[in-house]
Design a protein around this motif. Structure first.
Motif, mmCIF file in Angstrom:
data_model
loop_
_atom_site.group_PDB
_atom_site.id
_atom_site.type_symbol
_atom_site.label_atom_id
_atom_site.label_comp_id
_atom_site.label_asym_id
_atom_site.label_seq_id
_atom_site.Cartn_x
_atom_site.Cartn_y
_atom_site.Cartn_z
ATOM 1 N N SER A 33 44.516 88.375 33.700
ATOM 2 C CA SER A 33 45.246 88.078 32.358
ATOM 3 C C SER A 33 46.376 89.137 32.191
ATOM 4 O O SER A 33 47.322 89.156 31.691
ATOM 5 C CB SER A 33 44.529 88.296 31.241
ATOM 6 O OG SER A 33 43.477 89.385 31.385
ATOM 7 N N PHE A 194 46.024 82.354 29.525
ATOM 8 C CA PHE A 194 45.681 83.045 30.676
ATOM 9 C C PHE A 194 46.088 84.579 30.636
ATOM 10 O O PHE A 194 45.971 85.216 31.713
ATOM 11 C CB PHE A 194 46.386 82.483 31.890
ATOM 12 C CG PHE A 194 46.029 81.002 32.049
ATOM 13 C CD1 PHE A 194 44.966 80.282 32.516
ATOM 14 C CD2 PHE A 194 46.954 80.029 31.289
ATOM 15 C CE1 PHE A 194 44.572 79.192 32.751
ATOM 16 C CE2 PHE A 194 46.666 78.659 31.646
ATOM 17 C CZ PHE A 194 45.595 78.273 32.361
ATOM 18 N N GLY A 195 46.854 84.810 29.500
ATOM 19 C CA GLY A 195 47.310 86.422 29.291
ATOM 20 C C GLY A 195 46.514 86.750 28.138
ATOM 21 O O GLY A 195 45.342 87.501 28.180
ATOM 22 N N HIS A 199 42.502 88.613 27.728
ATOM 23 C CA HIS A 199 42.721 90.071 27.848
ATOM 24 C C HIS A 199 42.230 90.751 26.504
ATOM 25 O O HIS A 199 41.556 91.779 26.686
ATOM 26 C CB HIS A 199 44.058 90.467 28.105
ATOM 27 C CG HIS A 199 44.385 91.770 28.902
ATOM 28 N ND1 HIS A 199 43.966 91.840 30.357
ATOM 29 C CD2 HIS A 199 44.615 93.125 28.508
ATOM 30 C CE1 HIS A 199 44.219 93.318 30.446
ATOM 31 N NE2 HIS A 199 44.819 93.818 29.348
#
Length: 484
Positions: A33, A194-195, A199
């Motif tokens: 991420s 996904f980031g 994260h």
């Protein structure tokens, strides 16, 4: 002492093993991420984007003076942090931001309090956006994945409007004030899953409870630090560079265990650095102070209240034709107006700005911390270690005001308008090195020479990912053995 040494070593191995079982998969998610976040940040609305969606102010319809607008709110002068004039579709309105409490909207045509913004007004506001197509109302949103931070609280709920453009842009328009609070597009919404979302562990049910979310991130990253440090210790203990293992190997392990051991020796420092700096980002124990000037300091800097002269609409129009926003401020006790022009230029008008000089800014800056000697003033025309662009543009030139107080406080001030752009003290400068430098590697010699920065961070992330994935595989196998 030999039995004690063996016992301590066994606890070291067991501690690392169980911490690895708990955290290795999370580490892998963090590294993947983090790479996504290098190129796609969490959705945010810049001032330039917000102003681009505003229609020009119709000055001939502005019948209420700024001071009268504040008076209609019932707020005292010193409690107002910001006062702006912009359009709510075809109607000019004042937006009043107090230091505490909800934001307020006052009609500039008749002075009434605009208590709420209707769906029709939100749709009309969205149609002024330069990317607008056939706009669609997606409903009323109190809090969702992209508006979860607490800074949006004074503006909730939001009308969620789809612009109908190719980027599938969504606007969040405050149902309280009618202003655009955020925009997102399909690209941001997709990649952030996904980031930033994994994260930062930014899932709405958790992130909406700020203290709980902060504690969860602190404890998880804290356990991660212990797991990584114990792993590096075990790795150093088990490696042999001189009296090697069978077949000349430096590690006693094979397969995934060997990858984990050797990967930890090579990239373990990067792993510890990333996790420890991430832990620092949560400001443990409140070690780092706020970057915002406090209310008392700003009041002293702006000076005493002076009666604002009536709006000179002709002068305002001449200063900035097609102005989309006017911000009413004070400097050195005098009123001034900051106009945002259609070409994204901000200009000053009418009042203190007519005689704004470096000497006046220096005198006003001295009132920020009046109990300390006169500060040193530097004009920065290029970025430095503490005023630099990385994922965010920094204004230049800028005045750096340095005090000699115990906290060694600095202020950055716009020399054209006198606005205070930031406040940093010694703790913030330490934070810059412990978090920004170690977590994002935002050293100027790297960030100004991309793709060198990209290549370095990618290599380090791949090393951390190798350790994490191999650890996750080992942990899974260990758990399967225990469940048999």
């Amino acid at each position: 002492m030999a039995p004690l040494g063996k016992r301590l070593r066994r606890w070291l191995y067991l501690g690392h093993r169980w911490l690895g079982i708990l955290t290795c998969l999370l580490f892998a998610v963090w590294f993947v991420s983090g790479v996504v976040m290098m190129y796609v940040g969490f959705p945010r609305l810049t001032d330039a984007e917000r102003r681009a969606a505003l229609p020009p102010i119709t000055w001939d319809r502005v019948a209420v003076e700024p001071e009268d607008a504040v008076g209609r709110t019932g707020l005292e002068r010193g409690t107002v942090r910001r006062l702006d004039l912009a359009m709510l579709d075809a109607e000019p309105v004042y937006r009043v931001t107090p230091w505490k409490g909800p934001h307020l909207t006052i009609s500039a045509t008749d002075g009434r309090v605009v208590a709420a913004t209707s769906v029709e007004q939100a749709l009309a506001t969205a149609r002024h956006h330069p990317a607008a197509g056939p706009v669609t109302n997606l409903g009323l949103v109190e809090r969702d994945q992209w508006t979860v931070p607490q800074r949006f609280n004074p503006l909730r709920p939001f009308h969620l409007i789809a612009l109908g453009d190719a980027a599938d842009t969504h606007l969040y328009i405050s149902a309280v004030t009618g202003e655009i609070a955020l925009d997102t597009n399909w690209h941001e919404r997709f990649w952030n899953w996904f980031g930033a979302v994994p994260h930062w562990i930014y899932f709405t049910p958790l992130r909406s409870q700020l203290d709980l979310w902060r504690d969860v991130v602190l404890w998880l990253s804290g356990l991660g630090i212990v797991g990584a440090v114990t792993g590096m210790t075990v790795g150093v203990i088990r490696v042999r560079l001189r009296r090697r293992y069978a077949r000349g190997a430096v590690t006693p392990y094979r397969g995934w265990m060997a990858w984990h051991h050797l990967g930890g020796l090579v990239a373990g420092t990067a792993l510890v650095t990333f996790i420890a700096s991430g832990w620092i980002s949560m400001n443990p124990n409140r070690w780092f102070s706020s970057r915002e000037p406090d209310q008392a300091a700003l009041s002293r800097y702006e000076g005493g209240y002076d009666t604002r002269p009536p709006l000179d609409r002709a002068v305002l129009t001449a200063s900035c034709p097609q102005a989309t926003e006017a911000r009413f401020t004070r400097f050195d006790g005098q009123a001034q107006t900051l106009l945002s022009c259609a070409d994204n230029r901000v200009t000053t008008c009418c009042g203190a700005s007519a005689t704004l000089s470096l000497e006046r800014i220096v005198i006003a800056a001295g009132r920020l911390l009046p109990d300390h000697p006169r500060p040193e003033i530097d004009l920065l025309t290029a970025e430095d270690l503490y005023w630099y662009s990385h994922h965010r543009e920094r204004q230049l030139p800028v005045l750096r005001v340095r005090f000699t107080d115990a906290a060694e406080t600095w202020f950055h001030i716009d020399p054209k308008t006198g606005e205070i752009l930031s406040r940093i003290d010694r703790s913030n400068r330490v934070y810059r090195w412990l978090f920004n430098a170690l977590h994002s590697f935002d050293f100027m010699f790297l960030t100004q020479h991309r793709p060198i920065w990209d290549i370095l961070v990618l290599i380090l992330s791949i090393g951390g990912l190798l350790i994490s994935i191999s650890g996750a595989v080992i942990a899974w196998r260990r758990l399967k053995m225990m469940m048999r």
